[in-house]
Design an enzyme around this catalytic site. Structure first.
Site, PDB file in Angstrom:
ATOM      1  N   TYR A   1      21.450 -73.247  37.808  1.00  0.00           N
ATOM      2  CA  TYR A   1      20.427 -73.438  37.136  1.00  0.00           C
ATOM      3  C   TYR A   1      20.052 -74.910  36.752  1.00  0.00           C
ATOM      4  O   TYR A   1      20.856 -75.513  36.449  1.00  0.00           O
ATOM      5  CB  TYR A   1      20.498 -72.628  35.551  1.00  0.00           C
ATOM      6  CG  TYR A   1      19.484 -72.667  34.685  1.00  0.00           C
ATOM      7  CD1 TYR A   1      18.222 -72.162  35.130  1.00  0.00           C
ATOM      8  CD2 TYR A   1      19.385 -72.817  33.434  1.00  0.00           C
ATOM      9  CE1 TYR A   1      17.058 -72.082  34.288  1.00  0.00           C
ATOM     10  CE2 TYR A   1      18.374 -72.880  32.749  1.00  0.00           C
ATOM     11  CZ  TYR A   1      17.339 -72.460  33.128  1.00  0.00           C
ATOM     12  OH  TYR A   1      16.038 -72.276  32.289  1.00  0.00           O
TER      13      TYR A   1
ATOM     14  N   GLY B   1      16.065 -33.776  19.796  1.00  0.00           N
ATOM     15  CA  GLY B   1      16.565 -35.191  20.661  1.00  0.00           C
ATOM     16  C   GLY B   1      17.631 -35.800  20.179  1.00  0.00           C
ATOM     17  O   GLY B   1      18.087 -36.901  20.669  1.00  0.00           O
TER      18      GLY B   1
ATOM     19  N   ARG C   1      16.615 -42.636   7.943  1.00  0.00           N
ATOM     20  CA  ARG C   1      18.138 -42.907   7.762  1.00  0.00           C
ATOM     21  C   ARG C   1      18.550 -43.957   8.619  1.00  0.00           C
ATOM     22  O   ARG C   1      19.768 -44.355   8.171  1.00  0.00           O
ATOM     23  CB  ARG C   1      18.780 -41.285   7.662  1.00  0.00           C
ATOM     24  CG  ARG C   1      18.234 -40.563   6.563  1.00  0.00           C
ATOM     25  CD  ARG C   1      18.822 -38.988   6.771  1.00  0.00           C
ATOM     26  NE  ARG C   1      18.026 -38.244   7.493  1.00  0.00           N
ATOM     27  CZ  ARG C   1      18.170 -36.905   7.952  1.00  0.00           C
ATOM     28  NH1 ARG C   1      19.067 -36.555   7.366  1.00  0.00           N
ATOM     29  NH2 ARG C   1      17.379 -36.422   8.612  1.00  0.00           N
TER      30      ARG C   1
HETATM   31  C1  UD1 Z   1      16.982 -30.418  11.573  1.00  0.00           C
HETATM   32  C2  UD1 Z   1      16.939 -28.867  10.840  1.00  0.00           C
HETATM   33  C3  UD1 Z   1      18.185 -28.574  10.402  1.00  0.00           C
HETATM   34  C4  UD1 Z   1      19.319 -28.338  11.440  1.00  0.00           C
HETATM   35  C5  UD1 Z   1      19.369 -29.784  11.918  1.00  0.00           C
HETATM   36  C6  UD1 Z   1      20.384 -29.924  13.198  1.00  0.00           C
HETATM   37  C7  UD1 Z   1      14.435 -28.728  10.519  1.00  0.00           C
HETATM   38  C8  UD1 Z   1      13.435 -28.520   9.297  1.00  0.00           C
HETATM   39  N1  UD1 Z   1      15.654 -28.903  10.158  1.00  0.00           N
HETATM   40  O1  UD1 Z   1      17.237 -31.183  10.366  1.00  0.00           O
HETATM   41  O2  UD1 Z   1      18.007 -27.193   9.880  1.00  0.00           O
HETATM   42  O3  UD1 Z   1      20.491 -27.991  10.806  1.00  0.00           O
HETATM   43  O4  UD1 Z   1      18.154 -30.209  12.405  1.00  0.00           O
HETATM   44  O5  UD1 Z   1      20.565 -31.118  13.550  1.00  0.00           O
HETATM   45  O6  UD1 Z   1      14.196 -28.563  11.613  1.00  0.00           O
HETATM   46  N2  UD1 Z   1      11.246 -34.546  14.728  1.00  0.00           N
HETATM   47  C9  UD1 Z   1      10.095 -34.800  15.232  1.00  0.00           C
HETATM   48  N3  UD1 Z   1       8.822 -34.927  14.289  1.00  0.00           N
HETATM   49  C10 UD1 Z   1       8.999 -34.724  12.958  1.00  0.00           C
HETATM   50  C11 UD1 Z   1      10.349 -34.824  12.529  1.00  0.00           C
HETATM   51  C12 UD1 Z   1      11.510 -34.616  13.038  1.00  0.00           C
HETATM   52  O7  UD1 Z   1       9.931 -34.986  16.370  1.00  0.00           O
HETATM   53  O8  UD1 Z   1       8.118 -34.848  12.266  1.00  0.00           O
HETATM   54  C13 UD1 Z   1      12.579 -34.694  15.498  1.00  0.00           C
HETATM   55  C14 UD1 Z   1      13.382 -35.933  15.400  1.00  0.00           C
HETATM   56  O9  UD1 Z   1      12.945 -37.087  16.125  1.00  0.00           O
HETATM   57  C15 UD1 Z   1      14.714 -35.274  15.827  1.00  0.00           C
HETATM   58  C16 UD1 Z   1      14.472 -33.770  15.368  1.00  0.00           C
HETATM   59  O10 UD1 Z   1      13.291 -33.535  15.380  1.00  0.00           O
HETATM   60  O11 UD1 Z   1      15.184 -35.560  17.044  1.00  0.00           O
HETATM   61  C17 UD1 Z   1      15.294 -33.266  14.046  1.00  0.00           C
HETATM   62  O12 UD1 Z   1      14.633 -33.929  13.057  1.00  0.00           O
HETATM   63  P1  UD1 Z   1      15.634 -34.500  11.852  1.00  0.00           P
HETATM   64  O13 UD1 Z   1      14.739 -35.091  10.911  1.00  0.00           O
HETATM   65  O14 UD1 Z   1      16.793 -35.380  12.334  1.00  0.00           O
HETATM   66  O15 UD1 Z   1      16.056 -33.135  11.153  1.00  0.00           O
HETATM   67  P2  UD1 Z   1      17.443 -32.735  10.408  1.00  0.00           P
HETATM   68  O16 UD1 Z   1      17.073 -33.134   8.880  1.00  0.00           O
HETATM   69  O17 UD1 Z   1      18.502 -33.207  11.044  1.00  0.00           O
HETATM   70 CA    CA Z   2      18.723 -34.551  12.690  1.00  0.00          CA
END
Ligand code: UD1
Ligand code: CA
Length: 451
Positions: A373, A107, A22
């Site tokens: 420079y 993170g 995104r």
């Molecule tokens: C996630 C939560 C959601 C919550 C929100 C809060 C899940 C499935 N959903 O959604 O319930 O409300 O965060 O902000 O957990 N990441 C990895 N590996 C992956 C996917 C993600 O390390 O394969 C890390 C991303 O870098 C990020 C974090 O996990 O820092 C959250 O991932 P993201 O895809 O942003 O989750 P959300 O859709 O925001």
């Molecule tokens: Ca997120």
């Protein structure tokens, strides 16, 4: 320290391996800066302030070189971004002998505070699994928290998997969770990819825990501390909140901000008390400003140190390596880079000082340029104390101008100037009496012309 010892020992897993889908970016999302440092660094700092036994950061392949070095932080790689559940599983072997609790943080929530984490750890005594919940103005894409009549958290349903009734729930998953380490990995083995995104959701462990009769609670934390960054608009929103927080702290520490909402700070900006910052001043990383310093509007400062009682700007530019002593005056359209200016130096108008040292009380005239420079290498300009550099001088480096010397206005200086000498390096003036009038006579003004 006593408090930390009374607490259960805990490890932290910080997730940072997601794709930047995104964000539409070649740069991993968690490395995008907030207040000039990668957003994940804010999360690491908040976690480290509570002295966890272990801190494990989950990163994507190839990210290790970009990660800021932090003492006591271990990195594990999630090979493919298969979801937050899979990301946590990447830390399993690193924690196989760890007997304490584990706290999972995302993170991409750089505003998380140590207070929020503490509230979660404290709630752990009343449940097997604790989840941080929040009520933001817009529940947006956050996972919805399904709370039962007995106040137990029954499930987290991701926004994209919600039915109409679930989508209107305003209590959502802020991200952080805490539980026993062995239990986390046990519950994760029950998680599948049976959802809209075909991902392993960490959030599915809540339902799994309930099916096994575990107690799961959601603890409400302040929504403004848990805003997540998923796209550039949310990045800007979080940056604005972070800036407000940094400005408030500075003002509480005794710094006047004349128009706080226009001042941009880095996470590590340090400014001494009784200093005043004018409107639209920008601080990049690595800035230390002393006490009672005045920074006038529209100045741009990065990687610079400024001594007490100095006056900077308006429209000044201090670049990395600018090291200014006390009572230094830097005026409009003056740029300083990688240069030491001793106490009382004045460069008040339109000058460039790069790769230079300038002794105490020296006056650098308007339009002075250090020609540092030569197209291949950078060279140093050394100016002594009590020197007077006249207007519009070009100092061709490498060059030394010793204490007490005077450089005449308009000079191009290519040879060293000894102490107390006067150096002139310019063409001698020619004055022809009456020549201007004669020229005008030869070129009469046309009707309606500007002259
Ligand atoms: C996630 C939560 C959601 C919550 C929100 C809060 C899940 C499935 N959903 O959604 O319930 O409300 O965060 O902000 O957990 N990441 C990895 N590996 C992956 C996917 C993600 O390390 O394969 C890390 C991303 O870098 C990020 C974090 O996990 O820092 C959250 O991932 P993201 O895809 O942003 O989750 P959300 O859709 O925001
Ligand atoms: Ca997120």
């Amino acid at each position: 320290m006593i408090l930390a010892m009374a607490k259960r020992s805990f490890a932290v897993i910080i997730l940072g391996a997601g794709q930047s889908t995104r964000m539409k970016s070649a740069v991993p999302k968690v490395l995008h800066p907030v207040a000039c440092i990668p957003m994940i660094e804010h999360v690491v700092t908040a976690a480290r302030s509570l002295a966890p036994t272990r801190t494990i950061v989950v990163i994507a392949p190839g990210m290790d070189e970009a990660m800021p070095p932090a003492q006591g932080v271990e990195y594990v790689v999630q090979r493919e971004a298969l979801g937050t559940g899979d990301a946590v599983a990447a830390a399993k072997s690193a924690l196989k002998d760890f007997a304490g609790d584990v706290l999972v943080l995302y993170g991409d929530t750089p505003l998380v505070t140590s207070g929020t984490i503490e509230a979660l750890l404290a709630a752990r005594s009343s449940a097997d699994l604790v989840v941080a919940g929040m009520r933001p103005a817009d529940p947006a894409a956050y996972g919805r928290l399904i709370v039962g009549d007995d106040d137990m958290l029954e499930a987290i349903v991701e926004a994209r998997d919600c039915n109409t009734a679930q989508r209107v729930i305003g209590f959502v998953n802020a991200g952080p969770m805490v539980m026993a380490t062995a239990q986390l990995f046990d519950l994760l083995s029950a998680v599948d990819r049976n959802n809209v995104q075909r991902e392993y959701y960490l959030t599915d462990i809540v339902g799994a825990a309930r099916r096994r009769g575990r107690k799961v609670r959601a603890v409400e934390v302040p929504a403004e501390d848990m805003a997540g960054v998923n796209d550039r608009a949310e990045l800007a929103h979080v940056e604005a909140l972070m800036q407000r927080r940094l400005r408030l702290k500075l003002m509480r520490d005794g710094v006047t901000l004349l128009a706080p909402e226009t001042v941009f700070l880095a996470a590590d900006t340090r400014i001494g008390p009784d200093s005043t910052i004018g409107p639209s001043v920008l601080f990049g990383p690595g800035v230390t400003i002393g006490r009672n310093v005045e920074i006038l509007g529209f100045s741009h400062i990065a990687g610079a140190t400024v001594g007490d009682n100095a006056r900077i700007g308006p429209f000044a530019r201090l670049r990395p390596g600018a090291d200014l002593g006390e009572d230094v005056h830097i005026g409009n359209f003056v740029e300083v880079k990688n240069s030491r200016l001793d106490d009382g130096v004045k460069a008040n108008h339109l000058a460039y000082l790069g790769d230079a040292s300038v002794g105490a009380r020296t006056n650098v005239g308007a339009g002075t340029i250090t020609c540092n420079y030569d197209g291949v290498d950078k060279h140093r300009t050394e100016i002594g104390a009590d020197v007077f550099v006249g207007t519009n001088a070009s100092l061709v480096a490498p060059i030394k101008i010793a204490d007490g010397a005077i450089v005449a206005a308009g000079s191009t200086i290519t040879e060293d100037v000894p102490a107390d000498a006067l150096a002139l390096g310019r063409a001698r003036q020619v004055t022809k009496a009456g020549a201007a009038a004669a020229w005008r006579k030869k070129h009469p003004k046309k009707k309606g012309s500007a002259r």
